[in-house]
Design an enzyme around this catalytic site. Structure first.
Site, PDB file in Angstrom:
ATOM      1  N   GLY A   1      62.373  -0.684  46.229  1.00  0.00           N
ATOM      2  CA  GLY A   1      62.853  -0.017  45.019  1.00  0.00           C
ATOM      3  C   GLY A   1      64.364  -0.026  44.945  1.00  0.00           C
ATOM      4  O   GLY A   1      64.987   0.889  44.400  1.00  0.00           O
ATOM      5  N   ALA A   2      64.959  -1.102  45.469  1.00  0.00           N
ATOM      6  CA  ALA A   2      66.415  -1.148  45.650  1.00  0.00           C
ATOM      7  C   ALA A   2      67.204  -1.163  44.347  1.00  0.00           C
ATOM      8  O   ALA A   2      68.399  -0.855  44.351  1.00  0.00           O
ATOM      9  CB  ALA A   2      66.785  -2.372  46.485  1.00  0.00           C
TER      10      ALA A   2
ATOM     11  N   GLY B   1      66.307   0.651  41.665  1.00  0.00           N
ATOM     12  CA  GLY B   1      66.104   1.919  40.976  1.00  0.00           C
ATOM     13  C   GLY B   1      67.260   2.875  41.198  1.00  0.00           C
ATOM     14  O   GLY B   1      68.180   2.610  41.976  1.00  0.00           O
ATOM     15  N   ARG B   2      67.191   4.004  40.516  1.00  0.00           N
ATOM     16  CA  ARG B   2      68.284   4.970  40.608  1.00  0.00           C
ATOM     17  C   ARG B   2      68.452   5.496  42.030  1.00  0.00           C
ATOM     18  O   ARG B   2      69.571   5.583  42.541  1.00  0.00           O
ATOM     19  CB  ARG B   2      68.041   6.128  39.633  1.00  0.00           C
TER      20      ARG B   2
ATOM     21  N   GLY C   1      60.315   8.500  49.881  1.00  0.00           N
ATOM     22  CA  GLY C   1      60.739   9.503  48.918  1.00  0.00           C
ATOM     23  C   GLY C   1      59.965   9.421  47.620  1.00  0.00           C
ATOM     24  O   GLY C   1      60.133  10.265  46.742  1.00  0.00           O
ATOM     25  N   THR C   2      59.116   8.407  47.488  1.00  0.00           N
ATOM     26  CA  THR C   2      58.262   8.289  46.307  1.00  0.00           C
ATOM     27  C   THR C   2      57.313   9.480  46.253  1.00  0.00           C
ATOM     28  O   THR C   2      56.773   9.897  47.278  1.00  0.00           O
ATOM     29  CB  THR C   2      57.456   6.980  46.369  1.00  0.00           C
TER      30      THR C   2
ATOM     31  N   PRO D   1      58.931  15.374  50.185  1.00  0.00           N
ATOM     32  CA  PRO D   1      58.964  15.690  48.755  1.00  0.00           C
ATOM     33  C   PRO D   1      60.381  15.755  48.202  1.00  0.00           C
ATOM     34  O   PRO D   1      60.597  15.512  47.017  1.00  0.00           O
ATOM     35  CB  PRO D   1      58.287  17.067  48.687  1.00  0.00           C
TER      36      PRO D   1
ATOM     37  N   HIS E   1      63.473  18.114  35.532  1.00  0.00           N
ATOM     38  CA  HIS E   1      63.889  16.773  35.928  1.00  0.00           C
ATOM     39  C   HIS E   1      64.215  15.926  34.701  1.00  0.00           C
ATOM     40  O   HIS E   1      63.912  16.297  33.569  1.00  0.00           O
ATOM     41  CB  HIS E   1      62.787  16.085  36.743  1.00  0.00           C
TER      42      HIS E   1
ATOM     43  N   LYS F   1      61.007  10.646  34.964  1.00  0.00           N
ATOM     44  CA  LYS F   1      60.189  10.951  36.134  1.00  0.00           C
ATOM     45  C   LYS F   1      58.718  10.749  35.798  1.00  0.00           C
ATOM     46  O   LYS F   1      58.229  11.220  34.767  1.00  0.00           O
ATOM     47  CB  LYS F   1      60.441  12.381  36.601  1.00  0.00           C
TER      48      LYS F   1
END
EC number: 1.17.1.8
Length: 246
Positions: free
Chosen positions: A8-9, A11-12, A74-75, A102, A131, A135
């Site tokens: 997921g490099a 992604g934010r 972290g997903t 989480p 959030h 998300k």
């Protein structure tokens, strides 16, 4: 030097992890991959950090465990059934550890810890999480875990259901319920990650709130996980609490 891959490099969160790994003195980036890339690029990594999507993370974990690579995840989207499946994967491949958190914000972990400590002393407890609108899951993993901790603390203290005389409501008006704790999820443009736990009893209330102003705030916790995951005593660890001595 710990060799690290990132799923997921682009992604934010993933892009922040890449920067943090490259900046740290004791970690080396092997590869950062995203959707459509060959996962084989991370072969040779000691640890892979996964910030992808709930629909992709289980297959990623299966692949990492099969290839003997520790994972820091972290997903979100992990419930009891998914955690049980991860344990089954790990049972089939000795020598691999997985850390699923989480929330990697150290202040957020402390917020959850403080909420669990406060829970036995109040009649009522509800959670509001806020959030960004991109998300994918609701409630957040942090809110879900906080509710579990509060529910367990209330049960241990012998507390019954929180008082609530509601008999008529629009569907969803009172939020979701996790282990007897109401959880309300807001998705607001301009937000990053925020949570408030509201406790109440006769004559007083207590609010415990955590705010992440940017994604950089999660990086100390991610790097802590990267450094510790291989030496954790349990094959599957959920949350940073044990790494912080809580």
């Amino acid at each position: 030097m710990i060799k690290v891959g990132v799923f997921g490099a682009l992604g934010r969160m993933g892009s922040e992890v890449v920067k943090a790994v490259e900046a740290a003195d004791d970690t080396e980036l092997v590869a950062g991959i995203d959707v459509g890339d060959d996962r084989g690029k991370v072969l040779g990594a000691d640890v892979v950090v996964d910030f992808t999507h709930p629909d992709a993370v289980m297959d990623n974990l299966r692949w990492l465990i099969e290839h003997g690579i520790h994972a820091v995840v972290g997903t979100t989207g992990f419930d009891d059934a998914r955690l049980a499946e991860v344990r089954r994967m790990l049972d089939a491949k000795p020598g691999v550890n997985v850390l699923i958190a989480p929330n990697f914000g150290i202040a957020a972990v402390l917020m959850m810890h403080f909420a669990a400590k406060a829970a036995p002393y109040f009649e009522s407890a509800e959670i509001i999480e806020l959030h960004h609108p991109n998300k994918a899951d609701a409630p957040s993993g942090t809110a879900y875990r906080t509710a579990e901790l509060i529910g367990a603390a209330r049960a241990h203290a012998g507390l019954g259901d929180a008082p609530d005389a509601t008999t008529s409501e629009l569907p969803g008006a009172r939020g979701a319920q996790v282990d007897g704790v109401r959880v309300h999820a807001l998705r607001i443009t301009g937000m990053i990650a925020h949570q408030e736990v509201v406790f109440g009893t006769h004559g007083e209330t207590l609010r415990i709130r955590h705010d992440s102003m940017n994604r950089e705030s999660f990086m100390p916790g991610v790097l802590l996980g990267v450094r510790k995951v291989a030496s954790l005593p349990d094959r599957l660890t959920v949350g940073l609490e044990s790494l912080l001595g809580l």
